[in-house]
Scaffold this motif. Structure first.
Motif, PDB file in Angstrom:
ATOM      1  N   ALA A  55      -2.555  -9.360   2.611  1.00 20.84           N
ATOM      2  CA  ALA A  55      -3.516  -8.649   1.959  1.00 20.84           C
ATOM      3  C   ALA A  55      -3.259  -7.159   2.555  1.00 20.84           C
ATOM      4  O   ALA A  55      -2.812  -6.765   3.680  1.00 20.84           O
ATOM      5  CB  ALA A  55      -4.813  -8.991   3.015  1.00 20.84           C
ATOM      6  N   SER A  56      -3.707  -6.089   1.730  1.00 17.49           N
ATOM      7  CA  SER A  56      -3.331  -4.625   1.744  1.00 17.49           C
ATOM      8  C   SER A  56      -4.396  -3.964   1.517  1.00 17.49           C
ATOM      9  O   SER A  56      -5.378  -4.472   0.673  1.00 17.49           O
ATOM     10  CB  SER A  56      -2.122  -4.153   1.395  1.00 17.49           C
ATOM     11  OG  SER A  56      -2.123  -4.586   0.061  1.00 17.49           O
ATOM     12  N   GLY A  57      -4.815  -2.919   1.836  1.00 14.56           N
ATOM     13  CA  GLY A  57      -5.690  -1.661   1.472  1.00 14.56           C
ATOM     14  C   GLY A  57      -7.097  -2.094   2.015  1.00 14.56           C
ATOM     15  O   GLY A  57      -8.145  -1.116   1.608  1.00 14.56           O
ATOM     16  N   PHE A  58      -7.410  -2.945   2.834  1.00 16.34           N
ATOM     17  CA  PHE A  58      -8.491  -3.231   3.476  1.00 16.34           C
ATOM     18  C   PHE A  58      -8.256  -3.808   4.777  1.00 16.34           C
ATOM     19  O   PHE A  58      -7.331  -4.320   5.130  1.00 16.34           O
ATOM     20  CB  PHE A  58      -9.680  -3.697   2.786  1.00 16.34           C
ATOM     21  CG  PHE A  58      -9.066  -5.343   2.653  1.00 16.34           C
ATOM     22  CD1 PHE A  58      -8.089  -5.770   1.542  1.00 16.34           C
ATOM     23  CD2 PHE A  58      -9.773  -6.321   3.299  1.00 16.34           C
ATOM     24  CE1 PHE A  58      -7.750  -6.898   1.419  1.00 16.34           C
ATOM     25  CE2 PHE A  58      -9.288  -7.651   3.133  1.00 16.34           C
ATOM     26  CZ  PHE A  58      -8.319  -8.178   1.994  1.00 16.34           C
ATOM     27  N   PRO A  59      -9.247  -3.865   5.833  1.00 17.56           N
ATOM     28  CA  PRO A  59      -9.130  -4.459   7.189  1.00 17.56           C
ATOM     29  C   PRO A  59      -9.407  -5.716   7.042  1.00 17.56           C
ATOM     30  O   PRO A  59     -10.563  -6.266   7.064  1.00 17.56           O
ATOM     31  CB  PRO A  59     -10.147  -3.435   7.843  1.00 17.56           C
ATOM     32  CG  PRO A  59     -11.019  -3.211   6.868  1.00 17.56           C
ATOM     33  CD  PRO A  59     -10.454  -2.859   5.841  1.00 17.56           C
ATOM     34  N   LYS A  87      -0.893  -9.485  11.053  1.00 17.42           N
ATOM     35  CA  LYS A  87      -0.031  -9.581   9.900  1.00 17.42           C
ATOM     36  C   LYS A  87      -0.861  -9.372   8.520  1.00 17.42           C
ATOM     37  O   LYS A  87      -0.058  -9.490   7.638  1.00 17.42           O
ATOM     38  CB  LYS A  87       0.847 -10.742   9.695  1.00 17.42           C
ATOM     39  CG  LYS A  87       1.891 -10.582  11.034  1.00 17.42           C
ATOM     40  CD  LYS A  87       2.721 -12.163  10.919  1.00 17.42           C
ATOM     41  CE  LYS A  87       3.976 -11.690  12.126  1.00 17.42           C
ATOM     42  NZ  LYS A  87       4.683 -13.220  11.849  1.00 17.42           N
ATOM     43  N   SER A  88      -1.984  -9.223   8.693  1.00 16.91           N
ATOM     44  CA  SER A  88      -2.991  -9.187   7.532  1.00 16.91           C
ATOM     45  C   SER A  88      -2.478 -10.316   6.490  1.00 16.91           C
ATOM     46  O   SER A  88      -2.224 -10.010   5.233  1.00 16.91           O
ATOM     47  CB  SER A  88      -2.679  -7.789   6.748  1.00 16.91           C
ATOM     48  OG  SER A  88      -3.480  -6.860   7.686  1.00 16.91           O
ATOM     49  N   ALA A  89      -2.496 -11.658   6.920  1.00 18.17           N
ATOM     50  CA  ALA A  89      -2.042 -12.545   5.989  1.00 18.17           C
ATOM     51  C   ALA A  89      -2.870 -13.760   6.299  1.00 18.17           C
ATOM     52  O   ALA A  89      -3.201 -14.070   7.571  1.00 18.17           O
ATOM     53  CB  ALA A  89      -0.678 -12.985   6.335  1.00 18.17           C
ATOM     54  N   VAL A  90      -3.026 -14.502   5.348  1.00 25.11           N
ATOM     55  CA  VAL A  90      -3.503 -16.040   5.357  1.00 25.11           C
ATOM     56  C   VAL A  90      -2.723 -17.025   4.799  1.00 25.11           C
ATOM     57  O   VAL A  90      -1.861 -16.706   4.131  1.00 25.11           O
ATOM     58  CB  VAL A  90      -4.855 -16.016   4.925  1.00 25.11           C
ATOM     59  CG1 VAL A  90      -6.086 -15.091   5.508  1.00 25.11           C
ATOM     60  CG2 VAL A  90      -5.039 -15.746   3.424  1.00 25.11           C
TER      61      VAL A  90
END
Length: 122
Positions: free
Chosen positions: A22-26, A74-77
């Motif tokens: 994910a990118s561009g948002f928290p 890591k902004s990942a799921v």
């Protein structure tokens, strides 16, 4: 932006691990989920994880065979899928919820990625 990866061709009974960057948002502020859609079929909820406590919810069709997790740093799921069946063949989408929780009932999300194809076949 949501970028899913990890799909592919697997034999029945096999496993796959899907990832979503994910990118561009928290991402830590949002519930995150996975849904799938096969040709000619309705969108189907697979899994969702809340942001506030990490509680997970699973759709009936894959319950007991999937585990969803998140790494906010890591902004990942991730979606670990085991004992895959031919009927699991579909495009799997990573999605962001409207808020911190998960949608009830229909897999209605605020945004989704481009999807990754999962094909289960011998």
């Amino acid at each position: 932006q949501l970028q899913a990866s990890g799909g592919g061709l697997v034999q029945p009974g096999g496993s796959l691990r899907l990832s979503c960057a994910a990118s561009g948002f928290p991402m830590s502020d949002y519930g995150m989920g996975w849904f799938r859609q096969a040709p000619g079929k309705e969108r189907e909820a697979v899994a969702c994880i809340r942001s506030q406590d990490g509680r997970t919810y699973y759709g009936d069709s894959m319950k007991g065979r999937v585990t969803m997790s998140r790494d906010n740093a890591k902004s990942a799921v991730f979606l670990q899928m085991n004992n895959l069946k031919t009927e699991d063949t579909a495009v799997y989408y990573c999605a962001r919820a409207f808020g911190t929780g998960c949608p009830a009932g229909r897999p209605d999300f605020a945004a989704r990625g481009q999807g990754t194809q999962v094909t289960v076949s011998s």
